[in-house]
Scaffold this motif. Sequence first.
Motif, PDB file in Angstrom:
ATOM      1  N   MET A  17       0.831  -1.205   0.000  1.00 11.53           N
ATOM      2  CA  MET A  17       0.000   0.000   0.000  1.00 11.53           C
ATOM      3  C   MET A  17       0.868   1.259   0.000  1.00 11.53           C
ATOM      4  SD  MET A  17      -3.216  -1.137   2.412  1.00 11.53           S
ATOM      5  CE  MET A  17      -3.514   0.501   2.915  1.00 11.53           C
ATOM      6  N   LEU A  18       2.001   1.230   0.681  1.00 14.21           N
ATOM      7  CA  LEU A  18       2.895   2.386   0.684  1.00 14.21           C
ATOM      8  C   LEU A  18       3.555   2.583  -0.678  1.00 14.21           C
ATOM      9  CD1 LEU A  18       4.624   2.031   4.173  1.00 14.21           C
ATOM     10  CD2 LEU A  18       2.973   3.780   3.458  1.00 14.21           C
ATOM     11  N   VAL A  19       3.896   1.504  -1.331  1.00 16.15           N
ATOM     12  CA  VAL A  19       4.568   1.599  -2.627  1.00 16.15           C
ATOM     13  C   VAL A  19       3.592   2.033  -3.717  1.00 16.15           C
ATOM     14  CG1 VAL A  19       5.749   0.269  -4.422  1.00 16.15           C
ATOM     15  CG2 VAL A  19       6.393  -0.031  -2.032  1.00 16.15           C
ATOM     16  N   PHE A  20       2.451   1.376  -3.814  1.00 11.04           N
ATOM     17  CA  PHE A  20       1.520   1.627  -4.919  1.00 11.04           C
ATOM     18  C   PHE A  20       0.460   2.667  -4.582  1.00 11.04           C
ATOM     19  CE2 PHE A  20       2.980  -2.711  -5.923  1.00 11.04           C
ATOM     20  CZ  PHE A  20       3.494  -2.453  -7.177  1.00 11.04           C
ATOM     21  N   GLY A  21       0.097   2.813  -3.354  1.00 12.50           N
ATOM     22  CA  GLY A  21      -0.976   3.729  -2.979  1.00 12.50           C
ATOM     23  C   GLY A  21      -2.324   3.041  -3.101  1.00 12.50           C
ATOM     24  N   THR A  22      -3.280   3.483  -2.299  1.00 10.09           N
ATOM     25  CA  THR A  22      -4.581   2.815  -2.270  1.00 10.09           C
ATOM     26  C   THR A  22      -5.386   3.087  -3.539  1.00 10.09           C
ATOM     27  OG1 THR A  22      -5.521   4.686  -1.065  1.00 10.09           O
ATOM     28  CG2 THR A  22      -4.717   2.826   0.248  1.00 10.09           C
ATOM     29  N   LYS A  23      -5.220   4.261  -4.137  1.00 12.79           N
ATOM     30  CA  LYS A  23      -5.987   4.585  -5.344  1.00 12.79           C
ATOM     31  C   LYS A  23      -5.580   3.675  -6.500  1.00 12.79           C
ATOM     32  CE  LYS A  23      -7.522   8.397  -8.175  1.00 12.79           C
ATOM     33  NZ  LYS A  23      -7.533   9.827  -8.380  1.00 12.79           N
ATOM     34  N   LYS A  24      -4.292   3.468  -6.670  1.00  9.23           N
ATOM     35  CA  LYS A  24      -3.823   2.603  -7.755  1.00  9.23           C
ATOM     36  C   LYS A  24      -4.257   1.156  -7.512  1.00  9.23           C
ATOM     37  CE  LYS A  24      -0.079   3.427  -9.983  1.00  9.23           C
ATOM     38  NZ  LYS A  24       1.291   3.631 -10.422  1.00  9.23           N
ATOM     39  N   LEU A  25      -4.222   0.698  -6.254  1.00 10.77           N
ATOM     40  CA  LEU A  25      -4.668  -0.661  -5.942  1.00 10.77           C
ATOM     41  C   LEU A  25      -6.163  -0.814  -6.213  1.00 10.77           C
ATOM     42  CD1 LEU A  25      -2.702  -1.465  -2.668  1.00 10.77           C
ATOM     43  CD2 LEU A  25      -2.325  -2.387  -4.943  1.00 10.77           C
ATOM     44  N   ARG A  26      -6.955   0.231  -5.909  1.00  7.13           N
ATOM     45  CA  ARG A  26      -8.392   0.185  -6.171  1.00  7.13           C
ATOM     46  C   ARG A  26      -8.640   0.105  -7.678  1.00  7.13           C
ATOM     47  NH1 ARG A  26     -10.363   5.206  -4.725  1.00  7.13           N
ATOM     48  NH2 ARG A  26      -9.714   4.717  -2.616  1.00  7.13           N
ATOM     49  N   ASN A  27      -7.894   0.870  -8.462  1.00 12.24           N
ATOM     50  CA  ASN A  27      -8.045   0.837  -9.913  1.00 12.24           C
ATOM     51  C   ASN A  27      -7.667  -0.530 -10.483  1.00 12.24           C
ATOM     52  OD1 ASN A  27      -8.900   3.473  -9.976  1.00 12.24           O
ATOM     53  ND2 ASN A  27      -6.883   4.301 -10.478  1.00 12.24           N
ATOM     54  N   ILE A  28      -6.629  -1.120  -9.946  1.00 10.59           N
ATOM     55  CA  ILE A  28      -6.218  -2.456 -10.390  1.00 10.59           C
ATOM     56  C   ILE A  28      -7.325  -3.461 -10.079  1.00 10.59           C
ATOM     57  CG2 ILE A  28      -4.593  -4.348  -9.968  1.00 10.59           C
ATOM     58  CD1 ILE A  28      -2.428  -2.205  -9.546  1.00 10.59           C
ATOM     59  N   GLY A  29      -7.923  -3.353  -8.895  1.00 11.25           N
ATOM     60  CA  GLY A  29      -9.012  -4.258  -8.516  1.00 11.25           C
ATOM     61  C   GLY A  29     -10.225  -4.087  -9.410  1.00 11.25           C
ATOM     62  N   GLN A  30     -10.567  -2.842  -9.755  1.00  9.87           N
ATOM     63  CA  GLN A  30     -11.710  -2.602 -10.645  1.00  9.87           C
ATOM     64  C   GLN A  30     -11.430  -3.135 -12.042  1.00  9.87           C
ATOM     65  OE1 GLN A  30     -12.279   1.620 -10.332  1.00  9.87           O
ATOM     66  NE2 GLN A  30     -13.659   1.438  -8.570  1.00  9.87           N
ATOM     67  N   ASP A  31     -10.220  -2.947 -12.530  1.00 10.81           N
ATOM     68  CA  ASP A  31      -9.860  -3.463 -13.854  1.00 10.81           C
ATOM     69  C   ASP A  31      -9.913  -4.982 -13.893  1.00 10.81           C
ATOM     70  OD1 ASP A  31      -9.487  -0.887 -14.709  1.00 10.81           O
ATOM     71  OD2 ASP A  31      -7.289  -0.945 -14.546  1.00 10.81           O
ATOM     72  N   LEU A  32      -9.419  -5.602 -12.834  1.00 13.08           N
ATOM     73  CA  LEU A  32      -9.439  -7.059 -12.765  1.00 13.08           C
ATOM     74  C   LEU A  32     -10.872  -7.577 -12.688  1.00 13.08           C
ATOM     75  CD1 LEU A  32      -7.826  -9.684 -12.541  1.00 13.08           C
ATOM     76  CD2 LEU A  32      -7.831  -9.381 -10.060  1.00 13.08           C
ATOM     77  N   GLY A  33     -11.708  -6.915 -11.881  1.00 15.33           N
ATOM     78  CA  GLY A  33     -13.115  -7.312 -11.778  1.00 15.33           C
ATOM     79  C   GLY A  33     -13.842  -7.154 -13.099  1.00 15.33           C
ATOM     80  N   GLY A  34     -13.574  -6.069 -13.825  1.00  8.91           N
ATOM     81  CA  GLY A  34     -14.191  -5.855 -15.132  1.00  8.91           C
ATOM     82  C   GLY A  34     -13.758  -6.910 -16.138  1.00  8.91           C
ATOM     83  N   ALA A  35     -12.493  -7.299 -16.072  1.00 14.32           N
ATOM     84  CA  ALA A  35     -11.996  -8.329 -16.980  1.00 14.32           C
ATOM     85  C   ALA A  35     -12.653  -9.676 -16.694  1.00 14.32           C
ATOM     86  CB  ALA A  35     -10.476  -8.452 -16.857  1.00 14.32           C
ATOM     87  N   VAL A  36     -12.808 -10.015 -15.423  1.00 18.20           N
ATOM     88  CA  VAL A  36     -13.453 -11.273 -15.054  1.00 18.20           C
ATOM     89  C   VAL A  36     -14.920 -11.266 -15.489  1.00 18.20           C
ATOM     90  CG1 VAL A  36     -14.193 -12.693 -13.092  1.00 18.20           C
ATOM     91  CG2 VAL A  36     -11.874 -11.794 -13.170  1.00 18.20           C
TER      92      VAL A  36
END
Length: 73
Positions: A17-36
């Motif tokens: 979370m410190l390296v990537f930040g919570t916003k980027k992790l949230r975007n990655i999760g949304q992209d992954l969910g959309g792909a699934v």
Amino acid sequence: MGSFSIWHWLIVLVIVMLVFGTKKLRNIGQDLGGAVKGFKDGMKASEEPKEQIPQGTTSADKTVDVAAKDVHK
């Protein structure tokens, strides 16, 4: 060297979370969910039955010969 305890995973999560930040992790999760979701929708579409041609007819019965039409009047 067994499996990691919950404390190890929490420390790794904090570092990520410190390296990537919570916003980027949230975007990655949304992209992954959309792909699934897109993959699941694609699988459903491929499993739907195709249009069945009634017995006794052929696919040639449904074709239209566009060359036979006179469009230049």
